[in-house]
Design a protein around this motif. Structure first.
Motif, PDB file in Angstrom:
ATOM      1  N   ARG A 130      -3.107  13.447 -22.162  1.00 43.92           N
ATOM      2  CA  ARG A 130      -4.170  13.509 -21.147  1.00 43.92           C
ATOM      3  C   ARG A 130      -4.152  12.268 -20.266  1.00 43.92           C
ATOM      4  N   ALA A 131      -3.895  11.107 -20.860  1.00 42.70           N
ATOM      5  CA  ALA A 131      -3.784   9.880 -20.063  1.00 42.70           C
ATOM      6  C   ALA A 131      -2.607   9.987 -19.097  1.00 42.70           C
ATOM      7  N   GLY A 132      -1.521  10.589 -19.538  1.00 43.71           N
ATOM      8  CA  GLY A 132      -0.365  10.791 -18.668  1.00 43.71           C
ATOM      9  C   GLY A 132      -0.678  11.713 -17.503  1.00 43.71           C
ATOM     10  N   ILE A 133      -1.461  12.746 -17.769  1.00 45.55           N
ATOM     11  CA  ILE A 133      -1.864  13.669 -16.698  1.00 45.55           C
ATOM     12  C   ILE A 133      -2.763  12.945 -15.700  1.00 45.55           C
ATOM     13  N   VAL A 134      -3.697  12.150 -16.200  1.00 46.76           N
ATOM     14  CA  VAL A 134      -4.591  11.392 -15.313  1.00 46.76           C
ATOM     15  C   VAL A 134      -3.787  10.386 -14.491  1.00 46.76           C
ATOM     16  N   LEU A 135      -2.874   9.667 -15.140  1.00 45.93           N
ATOM     17  CA  LEU A 135      -2.043   8.697 -14.429  1.00 45.93           C
ATOM     18  C   LEU A 135      -1.212   9.388 -13.348  1.00 45.93           C
ATOM     19  N   SER A 136      -0.626  10.530 -13.668  1.00 46.09           N
ATOM     20  CA  SER A 136       0.160  11.278 -12.682  1.00 46.09           C
ATOM     21  C   SER A 136      -0.716  11.717 -11.517  1.00 46.09           C
ATOM     22  N   SER A 137      -1.912  12.174 -11.819  1.00 37.54           N
ATOM     23  CA  SER A 137      -2.837  12.597 -10.767  1.00 37.54           C
ATOM     24  C   SER A 137      -3.239  11.432  -9.876  1.00 37.54           C
ATOM     25  N   LEU A 138      -3.521  10.288 -10.486  1.00 38.29           N
ATOM     26  CA  LEU A 138      -3.872   9.100  -9.703  1.00 38.29           C
ATOM     27  C   LEU A 138      -2.711   8.669  -8.814  1.00 38.29           C
ATOM     28  N   CYS A 139      -1.510   8.764  -9.323  1.00 38.23           N
ATOM     29  CA  CYS A 139      -0.329   8.415  -8.541  1.00 38.23           C
ATOM     30  C   CYS A 139      -0.184   9.360  -7.354  1.00 38.23           C
ATOM     31  N   LEU A 140      -0.398  10.637  -7.599  1.00 38.09           N
ATOM     32  CA  LEU A 140      -0.316  11.632  -6.523  1.00 38.09           C
ATOM     33  C   LEU A 140      -1.351  11.340  -5.446  1.00 38.09           C
ATOM     34  N   VAL A 141      -2.585  11.062  -5.855  1.00 34.29           N
ATOM     35  CA  VAL A 141      -3.647  10.724  -4.895  1.00 34.29           C
ATOM     36  C   VAL A 141      -3.279   9.454  -4.136  1.00 34.29           C
ATOM     37  N   HIS A 142      -2.756   8.457  -4.841  1.00 36.98           N
ATOM     38  CA  HIS A 142      -2.351   7.200  -4.200  1.00 36.98           C
ATOM     39  C   HIS A 142      -1.290   7.466  -3.129  1.00 36.98           C
ATOM     40  N   CYS A 143      -0.290   8.278  -3.467  1.00 31.52           N
ATOM     41  CA  CYS A 143       0.780   8.571  -2.503  1.00 31.52           C
ATOM     42  C   CYS A 143       0.232   9.266  -1.265  1.00 31.52           C
ATOM     43  N   LEU A 144      -0.545  10.306  -1.481  1.00 28.46           N
ATOM     44  CA  LEU A 144      -1.068  11.072  -0.353  1.00 28.46           C
ATOM     45  C   LEU A 144      -2.057  10.251   0.471  1.00 28.46           C
ATOM     46  N   ALA A 145      -2.925   9.507  -0.193  1.00 27.13           N
ATOM     47  CA  ALA A 145      -3.898   8.678   0.531  1.00 27.13           C
ATOM     48  C   ALA A 145      -3.204   7.558   1.293  1.00 27.13           C
ATOM     49  N   SER A 146      -2.184   6.967   0.686  1.00 25.98           N
ATOM     50  CA  SER A 146      -1.450   5.891   1.363  1.00 25.98           C
ATOM     51  C   SER A 146      -0.804   6.399   2.641  1.00 25.98           C
ATOM     52  N   ILE A 147      -0.178   7.560   2.548  1.00 21.00           N
ATOM     53  CA  ILE A 147       0.466   8.140   3.730  1.00 21.00           C
ATOM     54  C   ILE A 147      -0.585   8.405   4.812  1.00 21.00           C
ATOM     55  N   ALA A 148      -1.698   8.990   4.422  1.00 23.48           N
ATOM     56  CA  ALA A 148      -2.741   9.338   5.384  1.00 23.48           C
ATOM     57  C   ALA A 148      -3.350   8.097   6.026  1.00 23.48           C
ATOM     58  N   VAL A 149      -3.687   7.103   5.218  1.00 25.91           N
ATOM     59  CA  VAL A 149      -4.342   5.897   5.745  1.00 25.91           C
ATOM     60  C   VAL A 149      -3.386   5.097   6.622  1.00 25.91           C
ATOM     61  N   VAL A 150      -2.178   4.903   6.153  1.00 29.50           N
ATOM     62  CA  VAL A 150      -1.217   4.109   6.923  1.00 29.50           C
ATOM     63  C   VAL A 150      -0.825   4.847   8.205  1.00 29.50           C
ATOM     64  N   ALA A 151      -0.616   6.155   8.110  1.00 28.35           N
ATOM     65  CA  ALA A 151      -0.188   6.921   9.284  1.00 28.35           C
ATOM     66  C   ALA A 151      -1.293   7.059  10.325  1.00 28.35           C
ATOM     67  N   THR A 152      -2.515   7.301   9.882  1.00 33.84           N
ATOM     68  CA  THR A 152      -3.588   7.533  10.855  1.00 33.84           C
ATOM     69  C   THR A 152      -4.254   6.253  11.328  1.00 33.84           C
ATOM     70  N   LEU A 153      -4.423   5.294  10.438  1.00 32.68           N
ATOM     71  CA  LEU A 153      -5.137   4.070  10.800  1.00 32.68           C
ATOM     72  C   LEU A 153      -4.223   2.859  10.952  1.00 32.68           C
ATOM     73  N   GLY A 154      -3.034   2.959  10.403  1.00 35.88           N
ATOM     74  CA  GLY A 154      -2.115   1.821  10.459  1.00 35.88           C
ATOM     75  C   GLY A 154      -2.581   0.639   9.620  1.00 35.88           C
ATOM     76  N   LEU A 155      -3.414   0.909   8.649  1.00 34.64           N
ATOM     77  CA  LEU A 155      -3.981  -0.151   7.817  1.00 34.64           C
ATOM     78  C   LEU A 155      -3.459  -0.092   6.392  1.00 34.64           C
ATOM     79  N   GLY A 156      -3.395  -1.237   5.754  1.00 31.30           N
ATOM     80  CA  GLY A 156      -3.147  -1.307   4.326  1.00 31.30           C
ATOM     81  C   GLY A 156      -1.729  -1.090   3.863  1.00 31.30           C
ATOM     82  N   GLY A 157      -0.781  -0.974   4.782  1.00 32.00           N
ATOM     83  CA  GLY A 157       0.598  -0.716   4.387  1.00 32.00           C
ATOM     84  C   GLY A 157       1.158  -1.760   3.458  1.00 32.00           C
ATOM     85  N   GLN A 158       0.815  -3.024   3.699  1.00 31.66           N
ATOM     86  CA  GLN A 158       1.351  -4.093   2.852  1.00 31.66           C
ATOM     87  C   GLN A 158       0.832  -4.006   1.426  1.00 31.66           C
ATOM     88  N   TRP A 159      -0.360  -3.441   1.216  1.00 36.64           N
ATOM     89  CA  TRP A 159      -0.906  -3.323  -0.131  1.00 36.64           C
ATOM     90  C   TRP A 159      -0.661  -1.930  -0.706  1.00 36.64           C
TER      91      TRP A 159
END
Length: 127
Positions: free
Chosen positions: A18-47
């Motif tokens: 279950r921890a592995g599933i949660v970690l995988s889900s968090l990673c997926l959210v991180h990837c998608l959110a990072s793409i969206a935030v960096v692409a639309t706002l141009g912010l936070g790419g370095q972090w």
């Protein structure tokens, strides 16, 4: 020689799955959110796109998947969850070698989905 399972083994392995599933889900959210935030706002790419996050995430995924799914494979004698998760970890590792951007995100997303499926299969095989 087979040892009788202790009552804590299945529940600990299930918690790790279950921890592995949660970690995988968090990673997926991180990837998608990072793409969206960096692409639309141009912010936070370095972090958000920092390689250290990916390295630590992969290391944690390897440990959790290795223990939970490896343990499960030894108990239920099914290879499928292990193979699926290891293919996923391979994709995640490949993403570390890819340049930042769409290719890295696609490899990571494929990897975390496969690792999560491996954990789900492992949970189902144990019942």
């Amino acid at each position: 020689m087979s040892h009788p399972p202790s009552s804590s083994q299945p529940s600990l392995r299930a918690r790790l799955d279950r921890a592995g599933i949660v970690l995988s889900s968090l990673c997926l959210v991180h990837c998608l959110a990072s793409i969206a935030v960096v692409a639309t706002l141009g912010l936070g790419g370095q972090w958000l796109l920092a390689p250290e996050i990916h390295r630590w995430g992969l290391a944690l995924a390897v440990v959790i998947a290795g223990v939970a799914i490896g343990w499960g494979a030894l108990r239920h004698r099914q290879r499928t969850p292990f193979v699926v998760a290891m293919v996923g970890l391979t994709f995640m590792g490949g993403a570390l070698a890819a340049p930042h951007g769409l290719q890295e995100a696609v490899l990571t997303i494929i990897g975390v989905v496969l690792v999560s499926i491996g954990h789900i299969l492992n949970l189902r095989r144990a019942h």
